[in-house]
Write a protein that holds these residues in place. Sequence first.
Motif, PDB file in Angstrom:
ATOM      1  N   ALA A  19       0.857  -1.230   0.164  1.00 15.64           N
ATOM      2  CA  ALA A  19      -0.013  -0.017   0.016  1.00 15.64           C
ATOM      3  C   ALA A  19       0.811   1.222   0.035  1.00 15.64           C
ATOM      4  N   ARG A  20       2.019   1.124   0.874  1.00  8.31           N
ATOM      5  CA  ARG A  20       3.032   2.255   0.726  1.00  8.31           C
ATOM      6  C   ARG A  20       3.320   2.580  -0.586  1.00  8.31           C
ATOM      7  N   GLU A  21       3.499   1.839  -1.316  1.00  7.88           N
ATOM      8  CA  GLU A  21       4.173   1.821  -2.726  1.00  7.88           C
ATOM      9  C   GLU A  21       3.035   1.973  -3.717  1.00  7.88           C
ATOM     10  N   GLY A  22       1.846   2.496  -3.293  1.00  7.40           N
ATOM     11  CA  GLY A  22       0.888   2.678  -4.398  1.00  7.40           C
ATOM     12  C   GLY A  22       0.015   1.717  -4.667  1.00  7.40           C
ATOM     13  N   ALA A  23       0.159   0.535  -4.211  1.00  8.60           N
ATOM     14  CA  ALA A  23      -0.724  -0.739  -4.683  1.00  8.60           C
ATOM     15  C   ALA A  23      -2.275  -0.540  -3.716  1.00  8.60           C
ATOM     16  N   LYS A  24      -3.125  -1.316  -4.652  1.00 11.74           N
ATOM     17  CA  LYS A  24      -4.394  -1.301  -4.137  1.00 11.74           C
ATOM     18  C   LYS A  24      -4.696  -2.797  -3.441  1.00 11.74           C
ATOM     19  N   VAL A  25      -4.739  -2.875  -2.298  1.00  5.82           N
ATOM     20  CA  VAL A  25      -4.664  -4.161  -1.652  1.00  5.82           C
ATOM     21  C   VAL A  25      -5.733  -4.850  -1.276  1.00  5.82           C
ATOM     22  N   VAL A  26      -5.985  -6.267  -1.622  1.00  2.00           N
ATOM     23  CA  VAL A  26      -7.105  -7.209  -1.166  1.00  2.00           C
ATOM     24  C   VAL A  26      -6.295  -8.012   0.135  1.00  2.00           C
ATOM     25  N   ILE A  27      -7.061  -8.004   1.046  1.00  2.00           N
ATOM     26  CA  ILE A  27      -6.488  -8.800   2.333  1.00  2.00           C
ATOM     27  C   ILE A  27      -7.332  -9.888   2.450  1.00  2.00           C
ATOM     28  N   ASP A  28      -6.867 -10.908   2.257  1.00  2.00           N
ATOM     29  CA  ASP A  28      -7.581 -12.371   2.537  1.00  2.00           C
ATOM     30  C   ASP A  28      -7.319 -12.531   3.877  1.00  2.00           C
ATOM     31  N   TYR A  29      -8.224 -13.148   4.780  1.00  2.07           N
ATOM     32  CA  TYR A  29      -8.079 -13.704   6.036  1.00  2.07           C
ATOM     33  C   TYR A  29      -9.131 -14.712   6.145  1.00  2.07           C
ATOM     34  N   VAL A  30      -8.988 -15.525   7.411  1.00  7.15           N
ATOM     35  CA  VAL A  30      -9.943 -16.464   7.718  1.00  7.15           C
ATOM     36  C   VAL A  30     -10.443 -16.260   9.086  1.00  7.15           C
ATOM     37  N   ALA A  31      -9.709 -15.507  10.024  1.00  4.61           N
ATOM     38  CA  ALA A  31     -10.043 -15.244  11.249  1.00  4.61           C
ATOM     39  C   ALA A  31      -9.604 -13.915  11.615  1.00  4.61           C
ATOM     40  N   HIS A  32     -10.123 -13.490  12.888  1.00  6.09           N
ATOM     41  CA  HIS A  32      -9.595 -11.959  13.322  1.00  6.09           C
ATOM     42  C   HIS A  32     -10.256 -10.692  12.374  1.00  6.09           C
ATOM     43  N   PRO A  33     -11.493 -10.691  12.224  1.00  7.45           N
ATOM     44  CA  PRO A  33     -12.005  -9.822  11.333  1.00  7.45           C
ATOM     45  C   PRO A  33     -11.508  -8.310  11.857  1.00  7.45           C
ATOM     46  N   ASP A  34     -11.698  -8.217  13.186  1.00  5.39           N
ATOM     47  CA  ASP A  34     -11.585  -6.990  13.573  1.00  5.39           C
ATOM     48  C   ASP A  34      -9.989  -6.509  13.493  1.00  5.39           C
ATOM     49  N   GLU A  35      -8.979  -7.461  13.192  1.00  2.66           N
ATOM     50  CA  GLU A  35      -7.774  -6.972  13.053  1.00  2.66           C
ATOM     51  C   GLU A  35      -7.597  -6.836  11.773  1.00  2.66           C
ATOM     52  N   THR A  36      -8.215  -7.278  10.694  1.00  2.01           N
ATOM     53  CA  THR A  36      -8.361  -6.793   9.374  1.00  2.01           C
ATOM     54  C   THR A  36      -9.026  -5.733   9.094  1.00  2.01           C
ATOM     55  N   LYS A  37     -10.282  -5.141   9.881  1.00  3.49           N
ATOM     56  CA  LYS A  37     -10.729  -3.871   9.672  1.00  3.49           C
ATOM     57  C   LYS A  37      -9.644  -2.752  10.174  1.00  3.49           C
ATOM     58  N   SER A  38      -8.905  -3.036  11.425  1.00  3.95           N
ATOM     59  CA  SER A  38      -8.138  -2.036  11.597  1.00  3.95           C
ATOM     60  C   SER A  38      -6.943  -1.779  10.653  1.00  3.95           C
ATOM     61  N   LEU A  39      -6.439  -2.926  10.149  1.00  2.98           N
ATOM     62  CA  LEU A  39      -5.378  -2.752   9.037  1.00  2.98           C
ATOM     63  C   LEU A  39      -5.724  -1.989   7.895  1.00  2.98           C
ATOM     64  N   ILE A  40      -6.950  -2.175   7.377  1.00  2.00           N
ATOM     65  CA  ILE A  40      -7.408  -1.499   6.365  1.00  2.00           C
ATOM     66  C   ILE A  40      -7.766  -0.271   6.682  1.00  2.00           C
ATOM     67  N   GLU A  41      -8.121   0.242   7.812  1.00  2.00           N
ATOM     68  CA  GLU A  41      -8.235   1.722   8.282  1.00  2.00           C
ATOM     69  C   GLU A  41      -6.775   2.309   8.341  1.00  2.00           C
ATOM     70  N   LYS A  42      -5.845   1.577   8.774  1.00  2.00           N
ATOM     71  CA  LYS A  42      -4.438   2.155   8.934  1.00  2.00           C
ATOM     72  C   LYS A  42      -3.807   2.451   7.502  1.00  2.00           C
ATOM     73  N   ILE A  43      -4.271   1.615   6.535  1.00  2.00           N
ATOM     74  CA  ILE A  43      -3.915   1.660   5.134  1.00  2.00           C
ATOM     75  C   ILE A  43      -4.675   2.974   4.491  1.00  2.00           C
ATOM     76  N   GLU A  44      -5.695   3.166   4.729  1.00  2.93           N
ATOM     77  CA  GLU A  44      -6.512   4.137   4.370  1.00  2.93           C
ATOM     78  C   GLU A  44      -6.328   5.611   4.907  1.00  2.93           C
ATOM     79  N   SER A  45      -5.786   5.383   6.342  1.00 11.84           N
ATOM     80  CA  SER A  45      -5.706   6.716   6.855  1.00 11.84           C
ATOM     81  C   SER A  45      -4.141   7.192   6.482  1.00 11.84           C
TER      82      SER A  45
END
Length: 255
Positions: free
Chosen positions: A26-52
């Motif tokens: 993301a820092r290098e300009g990519a649009k990122v799809v984050i795959d996960y199977v557990a810990h949706p809250d951590e995934t949400k926080s990661l997306i917020e970090k990238i978007e911020s």
Amino acid sequence: MLLEGKSVVVTGGNSGIGEAIALAAAREGAKVVIDYVAHPDETKSLIEKIESSGGQAVSVRADVSKVEDLKNMVKTAVDAFGRLDVLVNNAGIETRTSVLDTTEADYDKVLAINLKSAFFGTQLAAKQFIEQGDGGTVVNISSVHEDWPMPGNTAYCVSKGGERMLARTAGVELGPHSIRVVNVCPGAVDTPINDETLEDPEKSKTLKNSIPLRRVAQPSQIAETVVFLASDRGSYITATSVVVDGGIMQGSVGL
């Protein structure tokens, strides 16, 4: 930026090395799809970090051992960002069991998550790349243990040995389509899977003394290698493995 405008999928992307790859891409300009199977809250926080930080990211819950979930993962990238440019097959597990003690269930689970997912992920990504008509890149997060035996962790080593030949064979097959397939092989990395060792002073000392650089890798160091390989700067690297291990595979020499 090295990945400006590229659509990148990272499996197991909400923790450890996968999280570091998602952030670095993301820092290098990519649009990122984050795959996960557990810990949706951590995934949400990661997306917020990238978007911020001005990046773009979406998530998809996909069990990478299931081909239908992998198809949905690729579809998520195309639906969200219009295309797929890079697939990072990062998801992986281990059982730390010997050949004598590994159960059929252990074996099937390790091979499904580590190798089957990488095989069919590569297949599905390649089909999307070919449809788009301008190539693409698959980066498999393998291990030094694709080539270096680890007694007591046999199924894991078998899965990584399979990834070694996946990169070599698929890279040769897909090269004429301008599709690259390359493995990144970390050694010891400071992730939760190594907490038991790193939190024990004696075990940690023994491990670090076996590494010529006398330190374990940080996830960000693996991620930076992935970004390089996925970018145009790595455009002539395919059908091979890039070892990022601080010299650990050679570390016993002279010690």
